[in-house]
Write a protein that holds these residues in place. Structure first.
Motif, PDB file in Angstrom:
ATOM      1  N   LEU A  92      62.068   1.583  35.142  1.00 47.36           N
ATOM      2  CA  LEU A  92      63.734   1.254  34.868  1.00 47.36           C
ATOM      3  C   LEU A  92      64.085  -0.397  35.037  1.00 47.36           C
ATOM      4  CD1 LEU A  92      65.315   3.368  37.643  1.00 47.36           C
ATOM      5  CD2 LEU A  92      65.221   3.646  35.708  1.00 47.36           C
ATOM      6  N   LEU A  93      62.790  -0.475  35.625  1.00 53.52           N
ATOM      7  CA  LEU A  93      63.209  -2.281  35.545  1.00 53.52           C
ATOM      8  C   LEU A  93      62.790  -3.286  33.790  1.00 53.52           C
ATOM      9  CD1 LEU A  93      61.380  -3.382  38.735  1.00 53.52           C
ATOM     10  CD2 LEU A  93      63.702  -3.479  38.035  1.00 53.52           C
ATOM     11  N   LEU A 118      64.929  -5.288  31.865  1.00 54.05           N
ATOM     12  CA  LEU A 118      64.630  -6.342  30.886  1.00 54.05           C
ATOM     13  C   LEU A 118      64.843  -5.783  29.374  1.00 54.05           C
ATOM     14  CD1 LEU A 118      61.986  -7.373  33.084  1.00 54.05           C
ATOM     15  CD2 LEU A 118      63.833  -8.673  32.713  1.00 54.05           C
ATOM     16  N   LEU A 119      64.615  -4.770  29.331  1.00 52.90           N
ATOM     17  CA  LEU A 119      65.197  -4.495  27.432  1.00 52.90           C
ATOM     18  C   LEU A 119      66.288  -5.062  26.919  1.00 52.90           C
ATOM     19  CD1 LEU A 119      63.007  -3.687  24.901  1.00 52.90           C
ATOM     20  CD2 LEU A 119      63.893  -1.675  25.580  1.00 52.90           C
ATOM     21  N   ILE A 120      67.378  -4.269  27.513  1.00 59.28           N
ATOM     22  CA  ILE A 120      68.656  -4.345  27.343  1.00 59.28           C
ATOM     23  C   ILE A 120      68.981  -5.940  27.386  1.00 59.28           C
ATOM     24  CG2 ILE A 120      70.791  -3.735  28.104  1.00 59.28           C
ATOM     25  CD1 ILE A 120      69.368  -1.056  28.262  1.00 59.28           C
ATOM     26  N   PHE A 132      68.741  -1.573  17.038  1.00 57.78           N
ATOM     27  CA  PHE A 132      67.747  -1.227  16.090  1.00 57.78           C
ATOM     28  C   PHE A 132      67.501  -0.650  17.601  1.00 57.78           C
ATOM     29  CE2 PHE A 132      67.414  -4.340  12.327  1.00 57.78           C
ATOM     30  CZ  PHE A 132      67.791  -3.649  11.878  1.00 57.78           C
ATOM     31  N   ILE A 133      67.528  -1.381  18.685  1.00 59.75           N
ATOM     32  CA  ILE A 133      67.293  -0.942  20.258  1.00 59.75           C
ATOM     33  C   ILE A 133      68.328  -0.253  20.629  1.00 59.75           C
ATOM     34  CG2 ILE A 133      67.044  -1.607  22.495  1.00 59.75           C
ATOM     35  CD1 ILE A 133      64.689  -2.491  20.974  1.00 59.75           C
ATOM     36  N   TYR A 134      69.456   0.207  20.275  1.00 59.80           N
ATOM     37  CA  TYR A 134      70.640   0.917  20.563  1.00 59.80           C
ATOM     38  C   TYR A 134      70.643   2.247  20.079  1.00 59.80           C
ATOM     39  CZ  TYR A 134      72.821  -2.724  23.342  1.00 59.80           C
ATOM     40  OH  TYR A 134      72.773  -3.841  24.851  1.00 59.80           O
ATOM     41  N   THR A 135      69.469   1.774  19.045  1.00 60.11           N
ATOM     42  CA  THR A 135      69.465   3.636  17.729  1.00 60.11           C
ATOM     43  C   THR A 135      68.451   4.141  18.242  1.00 60.11           C
ATOM     44  OG1 THR A 135      68.252   2.547  16.202  1.00 60.11           O
ATOM     45  CG2 THR A 135      70.324   2.759  15.900  1.00 60.11           C
TER      46      THR A 135
END
Length: 52
Positions: free
Chosen positions: A29-30, A34-36, A47-50
């Motif tokens: 979860l952490l 952090l990625l978001i 690209f991350i949201y897809t």
């Protein structure tokens, strides 16, 4: 209390109560948070949201 007091308290909880299965969930979860957080305003964000 410092900001690391929460980490120490969580570590003590895991050690005393033997709840080791919670550690991978919290770590993932952490990392996801952090990625978001770091890709919000970058060109990589679409690209991350897809993926999700």
């Amino acid at each position: 209390m410092g900001k690391l007091a929460i980490v120490k308290e969580f570590w003590d909880f895991l050690r005393v109560r033997k709840r080791w299965w919670l550690a991978p969930i919290i770590i993932m979860l952490l990392l996801l948070g952090l990625l978001i957080f770091f890709t919000q305003s970058s060109a990589v964000a679409p690209f991350i949201y897809t993926l999700f």
